[in-house]
Scaffold this motif. Structure first.
Motif, PDB file in Angstrom:
ATOM      1  N   ALA A   1       0.834  -1.204   0.000  1.00 49.34           N
ATOM      2  CA  ALA A   1       0.000   0.000   0.000  1.00 49.34           C
ATOM      3  C   ALA A   1       0.869   1.255   0.000  1.00 49.34           C
ATOM      4  O   ALA A   1       2.033   1.216   0.409  1.00 49.34           O
ATOM      5  N   ALA A   2       0.287   2.353  -0.430  1.00 53.26           N
ATOM      6  CA  ALA A   2       0.916   3.661  -0.268  1.00 53.26           C
ATOM      7  C   ALA A   2       0.521   4.167   1.114  1.00 53.26           C
ATOM      8  O   ALA A   2      -0.634   4.020   1.521  1.00 53.26           O
ATOM      9  N   ALA A   3       1.461   4.727   1.856  1.00 53.70           N
ATOM     10  CA  ALA A   3       1.166   5.243   3.195  1.00 53.70           C
ATOM     11  C   ALA A   3       1.637   6.691   3.281  1.00 53.70           C
ATOM     12  O   ALA A   3       2.771   7.002   2.899  1.00 53.70           O
ATOM     13  N   LEU A   4       0.756   7.551   3.783  1.00 58.41           N
ATOM     14  CA  LEU A   4       1.048   8.975   3.918  1.00 58.41           C
ATOM     15  C   LEU A   4       0.812   9.421   5.347  1.00 58.41           C
ATOM     16  O   LEU A   4      -0.198   9.065   5.956  1.00 58.41           O
ATOM     17  N   ALA A   5       1.726  10.232   5.857  1.00 50.91           N
ATOM     18  CA  ALA A   5       1.528  10.886   7.145  1.00 50.91           C
ATOM     19  C   ALA A   5       0.656  12.123   6.926  1.00 50.91           C
ATOM     20  O   ALA A   5       0.606  12.662   5.817  1.00 50.91           O
ATOM     21  N   PRO A   6      -0.023  12.606   7.959  1.00 52.26           N
ATOM     22  CA  PRO A   6      -0.861  13.796   7.801  1.00 52.26           C
ATOM     23  C   PRO A   6      -0.101  15.049   7.363  1.00 52.26           C
ATOM     24  O   PRO A   6      -0.706  15.989   6.864  1.00 52.26           O
ATOM     25  N   ASN A   7       1.216  15.061   7.512  1.00 50.23           N
ATOM     26  CA  ASN A   7       1.994  16.215   7.065  1.00 50.23           C
ATOM     27  C   ASN A   7       2.428  16.085   5.605  1.00 50.23           C
ATOM     28  O   ASN A   7       3.174  16.920   5.096  1.00 50.23           O
ATOM     29  N   GLY A   8       1.982  15.012   4.931  1.00 55.47           N
ATOM     30  CA  GLY A   8       2.285  14.829   3.520  1.00 55.47           C
ATOM     31  C   GLY A   8       3.504  13.977   3.233  1.00 55.47           C
ATOM     32  O   GLY A   8       3.776  13.666   2.086  1.00 55.47           O
ATOM     33  N   LYS A   9       4.231  13.588   4.259  1.00 54.46           N
ATOM     34  CA  LYS A   9       5.404  12.737   4.047  1.00 54.46           C
ATOM     35  C   LYS A   9       4.943  11.334   3.675  1.00 54.46           C
ATOM     36  O   LYS A   9       4.101  10.747   4.342  1.00 54.46           O
ATOM     37  N   ALA A  10       5.523  10.815   2.602  1.00 51.81           N
ATOM     38  CA  ALA A  10       5.203   9.455   2.176  1.00 51.81           C
ATOM     39  C   ALA A  10       6.117   8.485   2.905  1.00 51.81           C
ATOM     40  O   ALA A  10       7.320   8.723   3.039  1.00 51.81           O
ATOM     41  N   PHE A  11       5.536   7.417   3.403  1.00 53.03           N
ATOM     42  CA  PHE A  11       6.325   6.319   3.949  1.00 53.03           C
ATOM     43  C   PHE A  11       6.656   5.395   2.785  1.00 53.03           C
ATOM     44  O   PHE A  11       5.762   5.017   2.025  1.00 53.03           O
ATOM     45  N   THR A  12       7.911   5.062   2.630  1.00 52.42           N
ATOM     46  CA  THR A  12       8.346   4.179   1.554  1.00 52.42           C
ATOM     47  C   THR A  12       9.198   3.061   2.146  1.00 52.42           C
ATOM     48  O   THR A  12       9.566   3.106   3.320  1.00 52.42           O
ATOM     49  N   ASP A  13       9.532   2.073   1.311  1.00 54.47           N
ATOM     50  CA  ASP A  13      10.449   1.025   1.768  1.00 54.47           C
ATOM     51  C   ASP A  13      11.724   1.647   2.316  1.00 54.47           C
ATOM     52  O   ASP A  13      12.271   1.193   3.314  1.00 54.47           O
ATOM     53  N   ALA A  14      12.208   2.676   1.647  1.00 53.86           N
ATOM     54  CA  ALA A  14      13.469   3.307   2.030  1.00 53.86           C
ATOM     55  C   ALA A  14      13.352   4.121   3.318  1.00 53.86           C
ATOM     56  O   ALA A  14      14.292   4.176   4.103  1.00 53.86           O
ATOM     57  N   SER A  15      12.206   4.764   3.554  1.00 59.10           N
ATOM     58  CA  SER A  15      12.100   5.676   4.698  1.00 59.10           C
ATOM     59  C   SER A  15      11.484   5.064   5.951  1.00 59.10           C
ATOM     60  O   SER A  15      11.713   5.555   7.049  1.00 59.10           O
ATOM     61  N   VAL A  16      10.708   4.006   5.796  1.00 59.94           N
ATOM     62  CA  VAL A  16       9.955   3.508   6.950  1.00 59.94           C
ATOM     63  C   VAL A  16      10.873   2.860   7.992  1.00 59.94           C
ATOM     64  O   VAL A  16      10.619   2.959   9.185  1.00 59.94           O
ATOM     65  N   GLY A  17      11.966   2.245   7.555  1.00 57.97           N
ATOM     66  CA  GLY A  17      12.899   1.650   8.513  1.00 57.97           C
ATOM     67  C   GLY A  17      13.527   2.696   9.411  1.00 57.97           C
ATOM     68  O   GLY A  17      13.600   2.526  10.630  1.00 57.97           O
ATOM     69  N   LEU A  18      13.966   3.802   8.821  1.00 55.28           N
ATOM     70  CA  LEU A  18      14.542   4.895   9.606  1.00 55.28           C
ATOM     71  C   LEU A  18      13.494   5.509  10.524  1.00 55.28           C
ATOM     72  O   LEU A  18      13.779   5.824  11.681  1.00 55.28           O
ATOM     73  N   ALA A  19      12.276   5.673  10.020  1.00 55.83           N
ATOM     74  CA  ALA A  19      11.205   6.236  10.842  1.00 55.83           C
ATOM     75  C   ALA A  19      10.904   5.338  12.038  1.00 55.83           C
ATOM     76  O   ALA A  19      10.701   5.823  13.158  1.00 55.83           O
ATOM     77  N   LEU A  20      10.900   4.020  11.832  1.00 53.44           N
ATOM     78  CA  LEU A  20      10.681   3.086  12.941  1.00 53.44           C
ATOM     79  C   LEU A  20      11.818   3.164  13.952  1.00 53.44           C
ATOM     80  O   LEU A  20      11.586   3.175  15.166  1.00 53.44           O
ATOM     81  N   ALA A  21      13.056   3.198  13.461  1.00 53.81           N
ATOM     82  CA  ALA A  21      14.211   3.271  14.356  1.00 53.81           C
ATOM     83  C   ALA A  21      14.177   4.555  15.184  1.00 53.81           C
ATOM     84  O   ALA A  21      14.421   4.532  16.402  1.00 53.81           O
ATOM     85  N   THR A  22      13.837   5.671  14.547  1.00 54.46           N
ATOM     86  CA  THR A  22      13.754   6.949  15.258  1.00 54.46           C
ATOM     87  C   THR A  22      12.647   6.907  16.294  1.00 54.46           C
ATOM     88  O   THR A  22      12.822   7.351  17.434  1.00 54.46           O
ATOM     89  N   ARG A  23      11.497   6.368  15.921  1.00 54.45           N
ATOM     90  CA  ARG A  23      10.371   6.254  16.858  1.00 54.45           C
ATOM     91  C   ARG A  23      10.767   5.423  18.067  1.00 54.45           C
ATOM     92  O   ARG A  23      10.509   5.795  19.211  1.00 54.45           O
ATOM     93  N   ASN A  24      11.411   4.284  17.821  1.00 57.75           N
ATOM     94  CA  ASN A  24      11.803   3.407  18.924  1.00 57.75           C
ATOM     95  C   ASN A  24      12.847   4.065  19.818  1.00 57.75           C
ATOM     96  O   ASN A  24      12.791   3.934  21.042  1.00 57.75           O
TER      97      ASN A  24
END
Length: 155
Positions: free
Chosen positions: A89-112
């Protein structure tokens, strides 16, 4: 059955529901507004209210089970976005940032990391306030995602 585009909104704290309705209405897309409690929605046949139980992650699980190519998921929840991206699926944050294969790993690591810091007692602050610029960026990102999916699915 031909492929279709549907939008799934993780709605309990979503600040861009009206923008989703505007874009979906323009393109004739079905919207699933998923929450743990009743929300007032416009009375349109293409907007469907989905109330899930109050179990932990019930809304996330409902959305993730339906995530597929042709779906657009609107969420600020990074683990949910990760599950949806992995499902195609395509995933978008409310601020317009797209979650992609490339970005979601970093976003998860930062969140954790931030969660670990908060649990250790560090004062990390919260997300920056939602702004009109974020709302505008989301509108553009959602429109681009729909156009890209229509082209990719040959609709």
């Amino acid at each position: 059955m031909p492929p279709t585009i549907a939008i799934y909104v993780d709605a309990d704290a979503c600040p861009v529901k009206d923008e989703v309705y505007r874009v979906a209405g323009r393109y004739g897309l079905h919207v699933y507004v998923v929450s743990n409690s009743f929300l007032n929605l416009p009375r349109e046949p293409w907007i469907e209210r989905v109330i899930v139980g109050d179990a932990f992650d019930a809304a996330d699980d409902w959305i993730a089970e339906r995530a597929r190519p042709g779906a657009i998921v609107v969420t600020a929840d990074v683990p949910l976005a990760s599950r949806c991206v992995k499902a195609g699926a395509a995933a978008l944050a409310p601020n317009g940032k797209a979650f992609t294969d490339a970005s979601v790993g970093l976003a998860l690591a930062t969140r954790n990391l931030m969660q670990d810091l908060r649990e250790a007692g560090a004062i990390t602050g919260g997300p920056k306030p939602f702004s009109p610029k974020d709302r505008s960026a989301f509108l553009g990102a959602l429109d681009r995602a729909v156009v890209r999916l229509k082209r990719d699915l040959k609709l």
